[in-house]
Design a protein around this motif. Structure first.
Motif, PDB file in Angstrom:
ATOM      1  N   SER A 195       0.814  -1.228   0.000  1.00 48.17           N
ATOM      2  CA  SER A 195       0.000   0.000   0.000  1.00 48.17           C
ATOM      3  C   SER A 195       0.841   1.269   0.000  1.00 48.17           C
ATOM      4  O   SER A 195       0.303   2.378  -0.020  1.00 48.17           O
ATOM      5  CB  SER A 195      -0.949   0.006   1.199  1.00 48.17           C
TER       6      SER A 195
ATOM      7  N   LYS B 291       1.607   6.810 -11.334  1.00 49.10           N
ATOM      8  CA  LYS B 291       0.181   6.833 -10.993  1.00 49.10           C
ATOM      9  C   LYS B 291      -0.697   7.294 -12.157  1.00 49.10           C
ATOM     10  O   LYS B 291      -1.877   6.933 -12.223  1.00 49.10           O
ATOM     11  CB  LYS B 291      -0.071   7.701  -9.763  1.00 49.10           C
TER      12      LYS B 291
ATOM     13  N   MET C  75     -10.275   1.802  -9.470  1.00 45.56           N
ATOM     14  CA  MET C  75      -9.793   3.068  -8.914  1.00 45.56           C
ATOM     15  C   MET C  75     -10.783   3.623  -7.892  1.00 45.56           C
ATOM     16  O   MET C  75     -10.386   4.128  -6.837  1.00 45.56           O
ATOM     17  CB  MET C  75      -9.567   4.089 -10.025  1.00 45.56           C
TER      18      MET C  75
ATOM     19  N   THR D 225     -10.455   1.686  -4.758  1.00 46.41           N
ATOM     20  CA  THR D 225      -9.224   2.106  -4.092  1.00 46.41           C
ATOM     21  C   THR D 225      -9.440   3.404  -3.323  1.00 46.41           C
ATOM     22  O   THR D 225      -8.989   3.559  -2.188  1.00 46.41           O
ATOM     23  CB  THR D 225      -8.093   2.281  -5.125  1.00 46.41           C
ATOM     24  N   ARG D 226     -10.143   4.351  -3.945  1.00 44.09           N
ATOM     25  CA  ARG D 226     -10.421   5.636  -3.275  1.00 44.09           C
ATOM     26  C   ARG D 226     -11.284   5.432  -2.035  1.00 44.09           C
ATOM     27  O   ARG D 226     -11.081   6.090  -1.006  1.00 44.09           O
ATOM     28  CB  ARG D 226     -11.117   6.590  -4.250  1.00 44.09           C
TER      29      ARG D 226
ATOM     30  N   LYS E   6      -9.046   4.104   0.692  1.00 42.41           N
ATOM     31  CA  LYS E   6      -8.179   5.201   1.134  1.00 42.41           C
ATOM     32  C   LYS E   6      -8.959   6.184   2.003  1.00 42.41           C
ATOM     33  O   LYS E   6      -8.495   6.592   3.084  1.00 42.41           O
ATOM     34  CB  LYS E   6      -7.589   5.900  -0.093  1.00 42.41           C
TER      35      LYS E   6
END
Length: 461
Positions: free
Chosen positions: A204, A427, A439, A442-443, A446
């Motif tokens: 990560s 990126k 994506m 992933t956001r 995060k």
């Protein structure tokens, strides 16, 4: 006093007060050496300070302070990363774990509890004293840290047979953005209770939390290896030999160097490598007992069957290790030819020749030198773009080539990174590789773990 009215001096005073004496560096000259990792990102910012943590509690104190004042924190290990994952940001903190170097080895459970600042080579040495081995071995194993290896899920020369870092991480202690320290996994070889959160943090790149302790799986010491070195007059013959070898057996190492790398290494080490060769393979077997020699003979015959111009085999450990050292030295040797942009693309093995030939076409088109070295047994290549940073036009062509090589890898069903991580340098290509749905997922992860976006901002997403 509101956060918006606090001066940088007052911020630093609050940080210094919460940490052991000498932990916080504010001297501009000393800070300079922490602004970039080995990728040497030209857009690196100037941090407010560098914190050298000594313990998990220090890391917690930094993250509580950072959360309270919305200050970005960039975690850093040994600074050997190659994708800009530890690039400093303006006004932030670089939090280095280089002082955290403890290790405890348990030979009964074949595990080691390690702090993140310990170098990969030091881990290997410590466990070897107990007759054990930690397999992941990046070429930079003598200078890269275990924490950085976990943050990027590093691989290495032996991963074709033994796997990468995540395969040896049984547990972690991680400090989250708000300063909470959590323990994940532990010294159990089998444990499927709950979500696989340990695996979530490995790779990560410090964007979800900061690793402050690792529990590593160890295996018995590696047997003595037999080594085969083969030269080829064409890239296609070398690629065909790689495919033929991997169809038959699982070598403990199967490495590739192109003509640029061969000549760069020969310039420095004077080993008698064939300067006219288009490619060189270094293959090893560590099968038990006499089987290593048998596998080496098989690999040597495969190379001959695929038009190798020269084949050398040895059971002598020192002779074999000399060629492994030569392969590890390839990047430093090529770097002596100019400035480097280092890639880390990988493809399915049947596409390896198409990738290498495509890279050669890109190099010719963009008028830059590109050397290709590879962990050939698993298709992970390291194209090294050589250019002159003082030449603006060449620098622009080099960066165009950098992107075209990643586009090529994606088009061949490959990946933009096999072991170095996305960092900041790659990126822009991640959405095309994983897709917008991934994506967005992933956001969400995060945002859930770092709602104020203070952990390594600018990396990955």
């Amino acid at each position: 006093m509101t956060v918006s009215t606090i001066t940088s001096g007052e911020l630093l005073e609050a940080l210094v007060d919460g940490l052991p004496e000498g932990s916080v560096i504010t001297d501009r000259d000393l800070i300079e050496s922490y602004r970039q990792d080995y990728a040497r990102d030209p857009d690196a910012g100037v941090p407010l300070a560098v914190v050298r943590a000594n313990s998990t509690e220090d890391v917690q104190a930094v993250m509580r302070w950072a959360t309270a004042h919305r200050v970005p924190v960039v975690p850093r290990g040994a600074g050997s990363g190659l994708s800009g994952g530890a690039t400093a940001v303006d006004g932030g903190i670089v939090l280095t774990t280089e002082r955290m170097r403890g290790i405890e080895v348990d030979p009964v459970t074949r595990t080691a509890v390690v702090q993140p600042g310990l170098l990969n080579a030091d881990v290997k040495k410590a466990v070897a004293a107990h007759g054990l081995w930690y397999p992941p071995d990046p070429s930079s194993f003598e200078m890269c840290s275990i924490g950085g290896n976990a943050a990027t899920n590093a691989g290495g020369l032996c991963c074709v047979k033994y796997g990468v870092t995540t395969d040896y991480v049984l547990g972690l202690q991680v400090v989250l953005a708000d300063g909470t320290a959590v323990r994940l996994g532990g010294p159990r070889l089998k444990d499927v209770a709950g979500l696989s959160l340990t695996k979530l943090f490995v790779g990560s790149e410090g964007t979800l939390g900061i690793i402050t302790e690792l529990t590593l799986r160890l295996i018995p010491a590696q047997p003595v290896q037999s080594t085969v070195v083969a030269s080829f007059s064409s890239l296609q013959d070398a690629a065909d030999a790689i495919l033929a070898i991997t169809r038959l057996l699982r070598p403990s190492m199967l490495e590739f160097m192109d003509s640029v790398a061969i000549n760069a290494v020969e310039d420095e080490l004077k080993m008698g490598l064939d300067r006219n060769a288009a490619a060189l393979l270094v293959a090893r077997s560590d099968a038990p007992g006499p089987y290593a020699a048998n596998e080496a003979e098989t690999m040597a015959n495969v190379c001959r069957d695929n038009n190798a111009t020269e084949v050398f085999s040895t059971d002598d450990p020192e002779e074999g290790e000399a060629f492994t050292v030569a392969r590890r030295f390839a990047i430093p040797a090529v770097e002596l030819k100019g400035d480097l942009l280092l890639e880390d693309v990988g493809v399915p093995l049947p596409q390896l020749a198409a990738l290498v030939n495509g890279i050669a076409n890109i190099a010719a088109k963009r008028e830059v030198m590109v050397s290709v070295i590879a962990h050939a047994g698993d298709g992970n290549t390291h194209p090294l773009i050589v250019y002159n940073a003082a030449d603006k036009a060449m620098t622009e062509r080099a960066h165009i080539a950098f992107g075209e090589i990643m586009d090529l890898a994606i088009s061949l069903g490959g990946t933009i990174t096999g072991e170095h991580g996305v960092g900041r340098l790659k990126k822009a290509w991640l959405p095309d590789y994983v897709g917008e749905d991934v994506m967005e997922l992933t956001r969400k992860i995060k945002n859930a773990l770092d709602p104020n976006a203070i952990l390594n901002p600018g990396a990955i997403i």
